[in-house]
Design a protein around this motif. Structure first.
Motif, PDB file in Angstrom:
ATOM      1  N   GLN A  81       0.664  -1.234  -0.129  1.00  0.00           N
ATOM      2  CA  GLN A  81      -0.075  -0.127   0.026  1.00  0.00           C
ATOM      3  C   GLN A  81       0.800   1.271   0.073  1.00  0.00           C
ATOM      4  O   GLN A  81       1.961   1.378   0.657  1.00  0.00           O
ATOM      5  N   ARG A  83       0.833   5.232   0.643  1.00  0.00           N
ATOM      6  CA  ARG A  83       0.163   6.633   1.139  1.00  0.00           C
ATOM      7  C   ARG A  83       1.002   7.974   1.029  1.00  0.00           C
ATOM      8  O   ARG A  83       2.090   7.771   1.321  1.00  0.00           O
ATOM      9  N   TYR A 103       3.035  -5.378   3.540  1.00  0.00           N
ATOM     10  CA  TYR A 103       2.703  -6.385   4.263  1.00  0.00           C
ATOM     11  C   TYR A 103       3.055  -7.633   3.932  1.00  0.00           C
ATOM     12  O   TYR A 103       3.033  -8.218   2.556  1.00  0.00           O
ATOM     13  N   ARG A 175     -12.762 -10.402  10.910  1.00  0.00           N
ATOM     14  CA  ARG A 175     -12.304  -9.362  10.149  1.00  0.00           C
ATOM     15  C   ARG A 175     -11.867  -9.530   8.957  1.00  0.00           C
ATOM     16  O   ARG A 175     -11.253 -10.548   8.873  1.00  0.00           O
ATOM     17  N   GLU A 178      -8.698  -6.202   5.270  1.00  0.00           N
ATOM     18  CA  GLU A 178      -8.693  -4.829   4.600  1.00  0.00           C
ATOM     19  C   GLU A 178      -9.107  -4.074   6.214  1.00  0.00           C
ATOM     20  O   GLU A 178      -8.600  -3.122   6.466  1.00  0.00           O
ATOM     21  N   GLN A 179     -10.156  -4.650   6.745  1.00  0.00           N
ATOM     22  CA  GLN A 179     -10.449  -4.311   8.048  1.00  0.00           C
ATOM     23  C   GLN A 179      -9.376  -4.349   9.223  1.00  0.00           C
ATOM     24  O   GLN A 179      -9.132  -3.542  10.070  1.00  0.00           O
ATOM     25  N   LEU A 181      -6.073  -4.288   8.327  1.00  0.00           N
ATOM     26  CA  LEU A 181      -4.948  -3.225   8.096  1.00  0.00           C
ATOM     27  C   LEU A 181      -5.479  -1.601   8.702  1.00  0.00           C
ATOM     28  O   LEU A 181      -4.668  -1.044   8.934  1.00  0.00           O
ATOM     29  N   ALA A 182      -6.897  -1.591   8.337  1.00  0.00           N
ATOM     30  CA  ALA A 182      -7.385  -0.386   8.788  1.00  0.00           C
ATOM     31  C   ALA A 182      -7.029  -0.234  10.086  1.00  0.00           C
ATOM     32  O   ALA A 182      -6.900   1.091  10.914  1.00  0.00           O
ATOM     33  N   HIS A 183      -7.280  -1.236  10.907  1.00  0.00           N
ATOM     34  CA  HIS A 183      -7.202  -1.096  12.466  1.00  0.00           C
ATOM     35  C   HIS A 183      -5.762  -0.764  12.672  1.00  0.00           C
ATOM     36  O   HIS A 183      -5.441  -0.113  13.884  1.00  0.00           O
ATOM     37  N   GLU A 185      -3.580   0.666  10.950  1.00  0.00           N
ATOM     38  CA  GLU A 185      -3.015   1.867  10.237  1.00  0.00           C
ATOM     39  C   GLU A 185      -2.683   3.064  11.249  1.00  0.00           C
ATOM     40  O   GLU A 185      -1.404   3.903  10.994  1.00  0.00           O
ATOM     41  N   PRO A 186      -3.314   3.440  12.162  1.00  0.00           N
ATOM     42  CA  PRO A 186      -3.230   4.479  13.031  1.00  0.00           C
ATOM     43  C   PRO A 186      -2.095   4.292  13.854  1.00  0.00           C
ATOM     44  O   PRO A 186      -1.330   4.863  14.320  1.00  0.00           O
ATOM     45  N   LYS A 189       0.938   4.639  11.845  1.00  0.00           N
ATOM     46  CA  LYS A 189       1.543   6.102  11.542  1.00  0.00           C
ATOM     47  C   LYS A 189       1.956   6.697  12.852  1.00  0.00           C
ATOM     48  O   LYS A 189       3.252   7.625  12.876  1.00  0.00           O
TER      49      LYS A 189
END
Length: 562
Positions: A81, A83, A103, A175, A178-179, A181-183, A185-186, A189
């Motif tokens: 991915q 960003r 990943y 999950r 995608e869910q 990885l979204a979890h 992500e923060p 970061k």
């Protein structure tokens, strides 16, 4: 009559011939031999660099350990991915950040390393398996069941370029990938803000190019504390003995430097060259008289008086006139028997634990008390061996701050590993390299743009071939540094940025640029009028006479026709 006419015609031809020679040969020759030599400069490329657009690219590898993903989710990895972030600092400067995150699942050997009893051992084992390139990061996502981290810690930042990120037991259950990885992500970061470049660091590195308003007094202090980027630094350790009659001091400065300071300088060798010297100054006193505090039974220096301590001492330090590099001064002050013990107080009237303070872009001072050696039966001068571990620990911390090593506290839930004998972690070095690369690029572009504007406005300045060569070299190095930053090659970007700033400053401060800079027009007239006036007046008068006679003959012919 015929002879007079012939002589008149001969004089006219002579005057015309001389005027023709002066105009056709003399004036171009004079212009060519007296013109200011100005070699060609890549002006168009310099104008492009004035509009600075930087892209910083970082490679991030997220390794999913066993238990964080389900078998169904494992089928969809590896995946990548990208960003991107863009920040317009001002109308001429734009920053882009690109994070390419890959990943994948952990290998068998990595799983064995993650099964170590402690996070430090796991970090060392992972480092031996593969060494991450400069500027990149590897984040290992581990489940709640792994006993590597304490309960209140969610992220462990190691000494290298790796971190351990713990997720909850139910993070991946029920999950999709995608869910999951979204979890993550923060959390990723947040780890990147700690271990990689941040917008605050990069904006602070652009301070020479961009004027910005920091958000707090602390940010002002942080931006002004560290020395500016330089090809080299001079480090001086000074032992101040105000009263040799009270004590005879011995310090193993060579051993202390080799044990505590040299490992850090070795890691920082890619940033700059360092030279170290030491000295002992006798009868060197502070510029402020300490006050005696009856409640504590000791002398004190409050925070308001610390600014007045440096100037009197600095006059005794001397300077290295043979070098133009910045000097970092580290002073160890041992108070005499009549002013011992001596403690430094902060603004809240509390004793500073290290009993030391530092001055931004200058150095640091530590007060070393030896009052315990002054017993009732002590014979003066007292022989004192200084504890170098205590002293060098303080100087090492001050040196990190003055060189710009990141010192912000980690966020809640983060555990940062001790920095070890080197005094700096690999990811801290990368953060410093990111900032120094951007700072070098910004400084070099400002220097080369200012030089181009100066040369364009003042036509009397001579541009020699060596200056043009330095300018072209600086422009090429800048273009390469920007390209390497965009490609994520941090090490090469730093090297090219250092070459750019060296070439740009060498061209800007070349002494040949000043030869005709202050050459006013009245001096030119004072030189050229005595040379040209005696020659030009007869020629001009002869040409005027010839023109007058020609007009007279034209009138006579017109009269005869009428």
């Amino acid at each position: 009559m015929a002879t007079a006419e012939v002589e008149r015609r001969r004089g006219q031809l002579a005057a015309l011939s001389i005027a023709a020679v002066v105009i056709v040969v003399g004036v171009p020759l004079w212009w060519r031999t007296t013109e200011t030599y100005r070699a060609w400069l890549p002006v168009s490329q310099i104008r492009e660099l004035a509009k600075l657009q930087l892209q910083l690219s970082a490679d991030v590898e997220v390794v999913l350990a066993r238990g964080t993903v389900t078998p169904e989710q494992q089928k969809k990895v590896p995946l990548t991915q990208t960003r991107e972030e863009e920040h317009a600092v001002d109308e001429d400067t734009t920053l882009r950040y690109k994070y390419e995150t890959r990943y994948r699942t952990a290998t068998v050997m990595e799983e064995d390393a993650l099964n170590k009893p402690t996070a430090a051992e796991a970090d060392l084992s992972l480092h031996t398996l593969s060494e991450s390139p400069c500027g990149s990061l590897v984040l290992y996502v581990i489940p709640q069941s792994y006993p590597l981290l304490p309960e209140n810690v969610s992220v462990y930042v190691g000494q290298r370029r790796t971190a351990l990120l713990r997720v909850g037991a139910q993070a991946g259950v029920g999950r999709t990938l995608e869910q999951l990885l979204a979890h993550l992500e923060p959390h990723i970061k947040q780890a990147l803000r700690v271990m990689s470049f941040s917008h605050t660091d990069i904006t602070a590195a652009l301070s020479d190019r961009v004027r910005f308003n920091p958000g707090s007094k602390e940010s002002v202090a942080d931006s002004m504390r560290a020395f500016k980027s330089s090809p080299g630094y001079e480090i001086t350790f000074s032992l101040l003995n105000p009263d040799p009659k009270s004590h005879q001091l011995r310090w193993d400065i060579e051993g202390g430097v080799q044990t505590y300071i040299q490992p850090l300088l070795t890691k920082l060798s890619s940033l700059a060259n360092f030279s170290i010297d030491s000295q002992t100054l006798y009868y060197a006193v502070l510029g402020v008289n300490p006050r005696f505090d009856n409640s504590r039974g000791a002398y004190t220096l409050n925070a308001d008086s610390l600014a007045h301590v440096i100037n009197p001492v600095e006059a005794r330090l001397g300077s290295n006139a043979a070098s133009s590099n910045p000097v970092l001064n580290f002073l160890l002050y041992v108070p005499d028997a009549h002013h011992s013990p001596l403690y430094i107080q902060d603004h809240r009237k509390q004793e500073v634990p290290s009993n030391a303070f530092h001055s931004p872009r200058w150095g640091g001072i530590m007060v070393y008390n030896v009052d315990s050696f002054y017993g009732p039966e002590a014979a003066f001068p007292v022989d004192i061996n200084i504890n170098m571990a205590k002293v060098m620990g303080v100087f090492l911390a001050q040196l990190r701050l003055l060189l710009g090593v990141p010192s912000s506290p980690p966020p809640p839930g983060f555990l940062v590993a001790p920095r070890g004998s080197a005094g700096i972690a690999d990811w801290e070095l990368d953060r410093l390299m990111w900032s120094r690369s951007v700072e070098n690029i910004a400084t070099a572009t400002t220097t080369i743009t200012s030089l181009a504007q100066l040369l364009d406005q003042i036509g009397n300045i001579v541009i020699n071939d060596n200056i043009a060569e330095q300018v072209s070299s600086a422009v090429n190095s800048l273009q390469l540094a920007v390209a390497e930053l965009e490609a994520g090659n941090l090490k090469f970007a730093l090297e090219f940025s250092k070459e750019a700033i060296l070439a740009s400053e060498k061209a800007f401060f070349d002494p040949s640029l000043l030869h005709l800079l202050y050459f006013p027009d009245d001096q030119k007239f004072a030189i050229y009028i005595p040379l040209f006036l005696p020659m030009c007046v007869p020629i001009l008068l002869s040409l005027l006479k010839i023109a007058s006679e020609a007009r007279q003959r034209r009138r006579e012919r017109q009269t005869k026709k009428d």
